[in-house]
Design a protein around this motif. Structure first.
Motif, PDB file in Angstrom:
ATOM      1  N   CYS A  80       0.873  -1.293  -0.064  1.00  0.00           N
ATOM      2  CA  CYS A  80       0.048   0.051   0.090  1.00  0.00           C
ATOM      3  C   CYS A  80       0.803   1.245   0.006  1.00  0.00           C
ATOM      4  CB  CYS A  80      -0.838  -0.140   1.212  1.00  0.00           C
ATOM      5  SG  CYS A  80      -2.384  -1.302   1.151  1.00  0.00           S
ATOM      6  N   TRP A  81       1.932   1.323   0.347  1.00  0.00           N
ATOM      7  CA  TRP A  81       2.847   2.436   0.234  1.00  0.00           C
ATOM      8  C   TRP A  81       3.359   2.837  -0.961  1.00  0.00           C
ATOM      9  CZ3 TRP A  81       7.617   2.892  -1.806  1.00  0.00           C
ATOM     10  CH2 TRP A  81       8.295   1.643  -1.983  1.00  0.00           C
ATOM     11  N   GLN A  82       3.182   2.001  -1.946  1.00  0.00           N
ATOM     12  CA  GLN A  82       3.343   2.198  -3.265  1.00  0.00           C
ATOM     13  C   GLN A  82       2.169   2.868  -3.892  1.00  0.00           C
ATOM     14  OE1 GLN A  82       4.830  -1.188  -5.290  1.00  0.00           O
ATOM     15  NE2 GLN A  82       7.174  -0.717  -4.844  1.00  0.00           N
ATOM     16  N   GLU A  84       0.358   4.993  -2.378  1.00  0.00           N
ATOM     17  CA  GLU A  84       0.271   5.984  -1.910  1.00  0.00           C
ATOM     18  C   GLU A  84       1.584   7.067  -2.037  1.00  0.00           C
ATOM     19  OE1 GLU A  84       0.425   4.910   2.266  1.00  0.00           O
ATOM     20  OE2 GLU A  84      -1.380   3.646   2.208  1.00  0.00           O
ATOM     21  N   GLN A  85       2.113   6.717  -3.306  1.00  0.00           N
ATOM     22  CA  GLN A  85       3.117   7.395  -3.674  1.00  0.00           C
ATOM     23  C   GLN A  85       2.462   8.620  -4.455  1.00  0.00           C
ATOM     24  OE1 GLN A  85       6.801   7.158  -3.159  1.00  0.00           O
ATOM     25  NE2 GLN A  85       5.572   6.353  -1.351  1.00  0.00           N
ATOM     26  N   GLY A 110       0.855   0.009   4.853  1.00  0.00           N
ATOM     27  CA  GLY A 110       0.486   1.371   4.206  1.00  0.00           C
ATOM     28  C   GLY A 110       0.077   2.508   5.343  1.00  0.00           C
ATOM     29  N   ASN A 111      -0.187   3.477   5.073  1.00  0.00           N
ATOM     30  CA  ASN A 111      -0.983   4.469   6.032  1.00  0.00           C
ATOM     31  C   ASN A 111      -2.354   4.749   5.458  1.00  0.00           C
ATOM     32  OD1 ASN A 111       1.697   5.052   7.540  1.00  0.00           O
ATOM     33  ND2 ASN A 111       2.366   6.188   5.730  1.00  0.00           N
ATOM     34  N   LYS A 112      -2.870   4.246   4.537  1.00  0.00           N
ATOM     35  CA  LYS A 112      -3.984   4.611   4.155  1.00  0.00           C
ATOM     36  C   LYS A 112      -4.857   3.315   3.964  1.00  0.00           C
ATOM     37  CE  LYS A 112      -2.832   9.145   2.052  1.00  0.00           C
ATOM     38  NZ  LYS A 112      -2.812   9.988   0.819  1.00  0.00           N
ATOM     39  N   ILE A 113      -4.848   2.269   4.746  1.00  0.00           N
ATOM     40  CA  ILE A 113      -5.372   0.899   4.113  1.00  0.00           C
ATOM     41  C   ILE A 113      -6.700   1.248   4.209  1.00  0.00           C
ATOM     42  CG2 ILE A 113      -5.729  -1.385   5.001  1.00  0.00           C
ATOM     43  CD1 ILE A 113      -2.502  -1.627   5.558  1.00  0.00           C
ATOM     44  N   TRP A 116      -8.073   2.260   1.012  1.00  0.00           N
ATOM     45  CA  TRP A 116      -8.242   1.369  -0.035  1.00  0.00           C
ATOM     46  C   TRP A 116      -9.277   0.029   0.216  1.00  0.00           C
ATOM     47  CZ3 TRP A 116      -6.031   4.382  -2.676  1.00  0.00           C
ATOM     48  CH2 TRP A 116      -4.781   5.119  -2.437  1.00  0.00           C
ATOM     49  N   TRP A 261       9.188   2.719   2.847  1.00  0.00           N
ATOM     50  CA  TRP A 261       8.221   1.863   3.574  1.00  0.00           C
ATOM     51  C   TRP A 261       7.818   2.373   4.920  1.00  0.00           C
ATOM     52  CZ3 TRP A 261       7.324  -3.184   1.852  1.00  0.00           C
ATOM     53  CH2 TRP A 261       7.695  -3.583   0.762  1.00  0.00           C
TER      54      TRP A 261
END
Length: 343
Positions: A80-82, A84-85, A110-113, A116, A261
């Protein structure tokens, strides 16, 4: 398993009785048998394009041949971090899997799971999906497990222990401790809890089932299959590796420039000269050059080979179907032996 699990591996695992995932994000791997005049940038870990992802999904569809009305019985995993790029196209990448009606999506790191998850739920509702997309979320702590349960309403929880190959939280407890701790607060009617981290044998899976897990996730074991996207040099290194051959490190991320990450994440891989050089303070520019060249020519002492702690228990390459059958037979045998203890 970014860079390792494509459509054919996912399909063959499912066809054999497991449930296969392919990775939406990957890094290009060069091999001596596949030279390239202008090699891709190994310093970035960007996503494949949606077209690349759709190609892998089409390979799975061709192998499994589901009916048009049924979901494709594989999953797609996202880092998820990808998503969020700033330059990412998350809706395009997620929709590529959703439009293909895959059965499941796996979200991690990720920080926005939650965002998603909402996107996936809204997609299903907008398309009147009778069979909703099954959402897997990976965690490494009891606190995150409870957030996934109570706030995110996930369908399946994956508990990743410290033994896991590839990326994970360096402070994660060992798998048995983590699973036991989560089960202690997990409701009886809660979603399935799967265990991930260093698992490569059926007896290990059986012990996790007895502990209370609903199942197990295996990554490293399927690297050593013909269907894996790992190249010959990587597979040879894994076959030769002993149980003490892995290390948790950010050396390969520094060599590739993949440093976005979430805080606390590192990766478990085979120890080699790339790790040694980073740990010894060698100039990072030199490390990157050697890493790039080692990857290009297939030098296992320089290239990246993710691996979990269980690698020492694997000694040969087998077809994914054979691996699943072997695991199944071993699970049944060990559970029958365990049942004898209480008779």
């Amino acid at each position: 398993m970014a860079g390792a699990s494509g459509g054919l591996l996912a399909a063959h695992v499912t066809a054999a009785g497991g449930f296969g995932f392919l990775a939406a994000g990957t890094i290009a791997h060069l091999t001596p048998s596949h030279p390239c005049k202008d090699p891709p940038d190994l310093g970035s870990a960007g996503y494949k394009t949606a077209a690349d992802l759709l190609h892998e999904i089409s390979l799975a569809r061709g192998a499994l041949q589901p009916t048009p009305s049924d979901p494709l019985p594989i999953g797609v995993g996202y880092l998820c971090w990808q998503l969020e790029q700033p330059t990412a196209k998350p809706e395009v990448m997620l929709s590529a899997a959703l439009d293909s009606h895959v059965q499941a999506i796996w979200l991690a790191f990720g920080n926005k799971i939650q965002e998603w998850i909402k996107f996936i739920r809204n997609y299903d509702a907008a398309h009147n999906r009778i069979r909703k997309t099954t959402i897997f979320v990976q965690v490494s702590s009891v606190q995150d497990a409870l957030v996934a349960l109570n706030d995110w309403k996930v369908d399946v929880l994956v508990a990743q222990g410290n033994e896991s190959g590839g990326h994970g939280y360096g402070c994660a407890p060992p798998l048995f401790t983590l699973v036991s701790s989560i089960l202690a607060v997990w409701p009886r009617d809660g979603p399935p809890l799967l265990a991930a981290g260093g698992v490569v044998t059926g007896s290990q899976i059986a012990s996790l089932l007895v502990l209370g897990a609903a199942g197990a996730v295996l990554g490293t074991r399927f690297l050593l299959t013909p269907e894996s996207l790992y190249n010959d040099a990587q597979k040879k290194a894994l076959v030769a590796a002993k149980s003490d051959a892995t290390v948790r490190t950010m050396a390969f991320d520094r060599a590739r420039g993949t440093l976005d990450w979430p805080e606390g994440v590192d990766g478990r891989a085979l120890y080699n000269s790339t790790v040694k050089d980073v740990d010894s303070g060698v100039d990072i520019g030199i490390v990157k050059d050697k890493f790039r060249e080692g990857t290009r020519i297939g030098e296992s002492d320089r290239m990246l080979v993710w691996s979990g702690l269980g690698i020492g228990l694997i000694s040969e390459i087998k077809a994914a179907k054979e691996v699943v059958q072997e695991l199944d037979n071993d699970i049944v045998r060990q559970l029958n032996l365990a049942a004898e203890l209480v008779r």
